[in-house]
Design an enzyme around this catalytic site. Sequence first.
Site, mmCIF file in Angstrom:
data_model
loop_
_atom_site.group_PDB
_atom_site.id
_atom_site.type_symbol
_atom_site.label_atom_id
_atom_site.label_comp_id
_atom_site.label_asym_id
_atom_site.label_seq_id
_atom_site.Cartn_x
_atom_site.Cartn_y
_atom_site.Cartn_z
ATOM 1 N N GLY A 8 108.699 5.116 36.057
ATOM 2 C CA GLY A 8 107.814 6.278 35.884
ATOM 3 C C GLY A 8 106.439 6.002 36.449
ATOM 4 O O GLY A 8 105.418 6.468 35.932
ATOM 5 N N GLY A 11 103.633 8.777 37.253
ATOM 6 C CA GLY A 11 103.034 9.622 36.219
ATOM 7 C C GLY A 11 101.577 9.299 35.978
ATOM 8 O O GLY A 11 100.991 8.439 36.652
ATOM 9 N N ASP A 34 110.259 5.349 40.495
ATOM 10 C CA ASP A 34 110.129 6.702 39.941
ATOM 11 C C ASP A 34 111.295 7.537 40.481
ATOM 12 O O ASP A 34 112.029 7.088 41.372
ATOM 13 C CB ASP A 34 108.785 7.324 40.378
ATOM 14 C CG ASP A 34 108.301 8.401 39.409
ATOM 15 O OD1 ASP A 34 107.282 8.194 38.746
ATOM 16 O OD2 ASP A 34 108.975 9.464 39.292
ATOM 17 N N ILE A 49 116.176 6.329 35.420
ATOM 18 C CA ILE A 49 116.418 5.344 34.375
ATOM 19 C C ILE A 49 117.748 5.580 33.639
ATOM 20 O O ILE A 49 118.232 4.709 32.912
ATOM 21 C CB ILE A 49 115.212 5.283 33.402
ATOM 22 C CG1 ILE A 49 115.178 3.981 32.634
ATOM 23 C CG2 ILE A 49 115.183 6.492 32.466
ATOM 24 C CD1 ILE A 49 115.108 2.762 33.499
ATOM 25 N N TYR A 137 110.897 15.141 21.413
ATOM 26 C CA TYR A 137 110.121 14.026 21.976
ATOM 27 C C TYR A 137 109.743 13.042 20.873
ATOM 28 O O TYR A 137 109.936 11.828 21.011
ATOM 29 C CB TYR A 137 108.876 14.613 22.651
ATOM 30 C CG TYR A 137 107.867 13.609 23.128
ATOM 31 C CD1 TYR A 137 108.150 12.744 24.173
ATOM 32 C CD2 TYR A 137 106.593 13.557 22.552
ATOM 33 C CE1 TYR A 137 107.194 11.843 24.627
ATOM 34 C CE2 TYR A 137 105.642 12.658 23.005
ATOM 35 C CZ TYR A 137 105.952 11.806 24.038
ATOM 36 O OH TYR A 137 105.001 10.911 24.485
ATOM 37 N N LYS A 141 110.850 9.129 20.264
ATOM 38 C CA LYS A 141 109.870 8.037 20.127
ATOM 39 C C LYS A 141 110.089 7.281 18.811
ATOM 40 O O LYS A 141 110.043 6.045 18.781
ATOM 41 C CB LYS A 141 108.443 8.583 20.210
ATOM 42 C CG LYS A 141 108.044 9.090 21.591
ATOM 43 C CD LYS A 141 108.055 7.971 22.628
ATOM 44 C CE LYS A 141 107.505 8.399 23.978
ATOM 45 N NZ LYS A 141 107.657 7.368 25.008
ATOM 46 N N ILE A 167 96.342 10.492 26.226
ATOM 47 C CA ILE A 167 95.673 9.645 27.221
ATOM 48 C C ILE A 167 95.153 10.536 28.345
ATOM 49 O O ILE A 167 95.912 11.335 28.909
ATOM 50 C CB ILE A 167 96.659 8.606 27.812
ATOM 51 C CG1 ILE A 167 97.345 7.795 26.705
ATOM 52 C CG2 ILE A 167 95.931 7.689 28.794
ATOM 53 C CD1 ILE A 167 96.451 6.929 25.879
HETATM 54 C C1 VAH Z 1 102.079 14.837 24.826
HETATM 55 N N1 VAH Z 1 100.410 13.526 25.909
HETATM 56 O O1 VAH Z 1 101.190 15.624 24.460
HETATM 57 C C2 VAH Z 1 101.658 13.447 25.242
HETATM 58 C C3 VAH Z 1 101.510 12.452 24.144
HETATM 59 C C4 VAH Z 1 100.174 11.878 22.228
HETATM 60 C C5 VAH Z 1 100.851 12.927 22.888
HETATM 61 O O2 VAH Z 1 102.650 11.746 23.851
HETATM 62 O O3 VAH Z 1 103.225 15.156 24.842
#
Ligand code: VAH
Length: 312
Positions: A8, A11, A34, A49, A137, A141, A167
């Site tokens: 990745g 990104g 990527d 991946i 998501y 995680k 970030i």
């Molecule tokens: C999102 N920027 O908003 C990502 C992140 C902390 C959030 O994992 O999906």
Amino acid sequence: MRKILITGSGGLIGSDLYAALCDRYGDANVVSSDVRHLHDVRQFEFLDIRDKERLRTLVEAYNVGTIYHLAGLLSAGGEKNPALAWDVNLNGLMHVLDTAREFNIRVFWPSSIAVYGLTTPKINVPQHTSFEPHTVYGITKSTGELLCQYYSHNYGVDVRSLRFPGINGWKGEPGDGTTEYAMHIFYGALRERRYECFLAPDTRLPMMYIDDAIRGTIELMEAPSEKLTVRTSYNFSAISFTPAELAAELRKLHPDFEITYKPDIRQEIAATWAQSIDDSIARRDWGWKEEYDLEKMTVALYNGIKGRIYHE
Ligand code: VAH
């Protein structure tokens, strides 16, 4: 030295991480991968991946000793295609962990504040708490964190992880996430003097400038293994702010900037996340400390994105 592979790499985080790793270890030692072809890197390999055999081939061909595994879908993108998010984020991680076990590779993998949910405390979230994520998501995680710990405890895989806040950087493109408004706002201000924000003005979220995130990542990866007490993922924090606070800071640099608010599904996602994080274990174990506050981050993003737009 055994080489470093970034997945990745194209990104937002990968773009800055690639540059930082090349500065530190030399570009002959860093392999970029990527699903989109990248041209401004010394060594590029196409890698989806989900293709474990391709990963093994690259690891053997380059004698890879470290993988920064960044490939994955973000929060908003994951809600559009949960099955794809599961496949890329979790099966992809399994492929990396299995390969790391086979070839004795050190791994970095980013978790996220998306692991938190409505049963998590909102303020100063402790390291060990309730995890009931609301997005696919976040589920990938949270599950991924447990997989990392499982591979570390059962197979001795040296996998290290951080729960990234939002970030914000300018070298790479913002992905399909929720905290990404904090970069889109600068593009809006600089291109059209206005921005319509998809979060409500008072939505406070944990955030970090990319230079801090990259430095923290490399510091974690270089820390002595015996100092690390967390093998799921470390709470990792710098600043927290709302869209209204960021807009006020941006207006100091760009006085005629106007912001309006039209919350969408991303507001619902953000409402399930925490507002601030207690990362004292990262500070104690490997000396984490941020350098960028809101004002310093705003100036850096403003100047960086202005330069990008100028060269378009
Ligand atoms: C999102 N920027 O908003 C990502 C992140 C902390 C959030 O994992 O999906």
